[in-house]
Design a protein around this motif. Structure first.
Motif, PDB file in Angstrom:
ATOM      1  N   ALA A   1       0.694  -1.033   0.130  1.00  0.00           N
ATOM      2  CA  ALA A   1       0.073   0.079   0.087  1.00  0.00           C
ATOM      3  C   ALA A   1       0.835   1.370  -0.041  1.00  0.00           C
ATOM      4  O   ALA A   1       0.537   2.276  -0.533  1.00  0.00           O
ATOM      5  CB  ALA A   1      -0.820  -0.234   1.077  1.00  0.00           C
ATOM      6  N   PHE A   2       2.003   1.477   0.890  1.00  0.00           N
ATOM      7  CA  PHE A   2       2.769   2.474   1.017  1.00  0.00           C
ATOM      8  C   PHE A   2       3.657   2.504  -0.456  1.00  0.00           C
ATOM      9  O   PHE A   2       3.479   3.748  -1.039  1.00  0.00           O
ATOM     10  CB  PHE A   2       4.016   2.316   1.888  1.00  0.00           C
ATOM     11  N   ASP A   3       3.855   1.507  -1.144  1.00  0.00           N
ATOM     12  CA  ASP A   3       4.406   1.587  -2.518  1.00  0.00           C
ATOM     13  C   ASP A   3       3.479   2.242  -3.553  1.00  0.00           C
ATOM     14  O   ASP A   3       3.686   3.123  -4.388  1.00  0.00           O
ATOM     15  CB  ASP A   3       4.819   0.148  -3.108  1.00  0.00           C
ATOM     16  N   ALA A   4       2.195   1.769  -3.393  1.00  0.00           N
ATOM     17  CA  ALA A   4       1.271   2.202  -4.400  1.00  0.00           C
ATOM     18  C   ALA A   4       0.992   3.865  -3.972  1.00  0.00           C
ATOM     19  O   ALA A   4       0.723   4.399  -5.045  1.00  0.00           O
ATOM     20  CB  ALA A   4      -0.157   1.506  -4.160  1.00  0.00           C
ATOM     21  N   TYR A   5       0.924   4.111  -2.784  1.00  0.00           N
ATOM     22  CA  TYR A   5       1.022   5.577  -2.220  1.00  0.00           C
ATOM     23  C   TYR A   5       1.788   6.292  -2.989  1.00  0.00           C
ATOM     24  O   TYR A   5       1.869   7.243  -3.603  1.00  0.00           O
ATOM     25  CB  TYR A   5       0.708   5.695  -0.859  1.00  0.00           C
ATOM     26  N   ARG A   6       3.163   5.771  -2.769  1.00  0.00           N
ATOM     27  CA  ARG A   6       4.377   6.730  -3.427  1.00  0.00           C
ATOM     28  C   ARG A   6       4.303   6.660  -5.111  1.00  0.00           C
ATOM     29  O   ARG A   6       4.401   7.613  -5.588  1.00  0.00           O
ATOM     30  CB  ARG A   6       5.641   5.999  -3.044  1.00  0.00           C
ATOM     31  N   GLN A   7       3.970   5.699  -5.748  1.00  0.00           N
ATOM     32  CA  GLN A   7       3.912   5.754  -7.000  1.00  0.00           C
ATOM     33  C   GLN A   7       2.720   6.790  -7.584  1.00  0.00           C
ATOM     34  O   GLN A   7       3.017   7.450  -8.595  1.00  0.00           O
ATOM     35  CB  GLN A   7       3.537   4.335  -7.643  1.00  0.00           C
ATOM     36  N   GLN A   8       1.496   6.755  -6.774  1.00  0.00           N
ATOM     37  CA  GLN A   8       0.443   7.697  -7.133  1.00  0.00           C
ATOM     38  C   GLN A   8       0.912   8.951  -6.954  1.00  0.00           C
ATOM     39  O   GLN A   8       0.591  10.034  -7.625  1.00  0.00           O
ATOM     40  CB  GLN A   8      -0.636   7.383  -6.196  1.00  0.00           C
ATOM     41  N   ARG A   9       1.885   9.436  -5.882  1.00  0.00           N
ATOM     42  CA  ARG A   9       2.233  10.638  -5.809  1.00  0.00           C
ATOM     43  C   ARG A   9       3.468  11.234  -6.714  1.00  0.00           C
ATOM     44  O   ARG A   9       3.408  12.461  -6.883  1.00  0.00           O
ATOM     45  CB  ARG A   9       2.805  10.752  -4.469  1.00  0.00           C
TER      46      ARG A   9
END
Length: 68
Positions: A58-66
Motif C-alpha cells: 500500500a505504501f509503494d502504491a501511495y508513493r507511485q501515485q504521488r
C-alpha cells in the motif's frame, strides 16, 4: 490449478492504505483490513502475504501515485 483473482488489487491497496492512514500500523488489525478491503483472510494472505506485506504494498502504491 489456482483460482483467478476476483478482486481489484489497486482498489484493495487503496482501501488498506486508508485504514493504515487513519489508525496507524500498530492499531490496524487484520479484521480492520478484511472489513475495509472485503477480502477473505485466505485471499489477503495469498495475495499480499500478511499485514506487513500489505502495508508495504500500500505504501509503494501511495508513493507511485504521488510521483505521477
Amino acid at each position: 490449478m489456482a483460482r483467478p483473482q476476483e478482486f481489484d488489487t489497486a482498489a484493495a491497496l487503496h482501501k488498506a492504505m486508508g485504514v493504515f492512514w487513519r489508525k496507524g500500523y500498530e492499531a490496524t488489525s487484520l479484521v480492520n483490513l478484511l472489513e475495509a478491503t472485503g477480502l477473505s483472510k485466505s485471499s489477503l494472505y495469498s495475495s499480499f502475504g500478511g499485514k506487513r506485506a500489505l502495508f508495504l504494498a500500500a505504501f509503494d502504491a501511495y508513493r507511485q501515485q504521488r510521483t505521477t
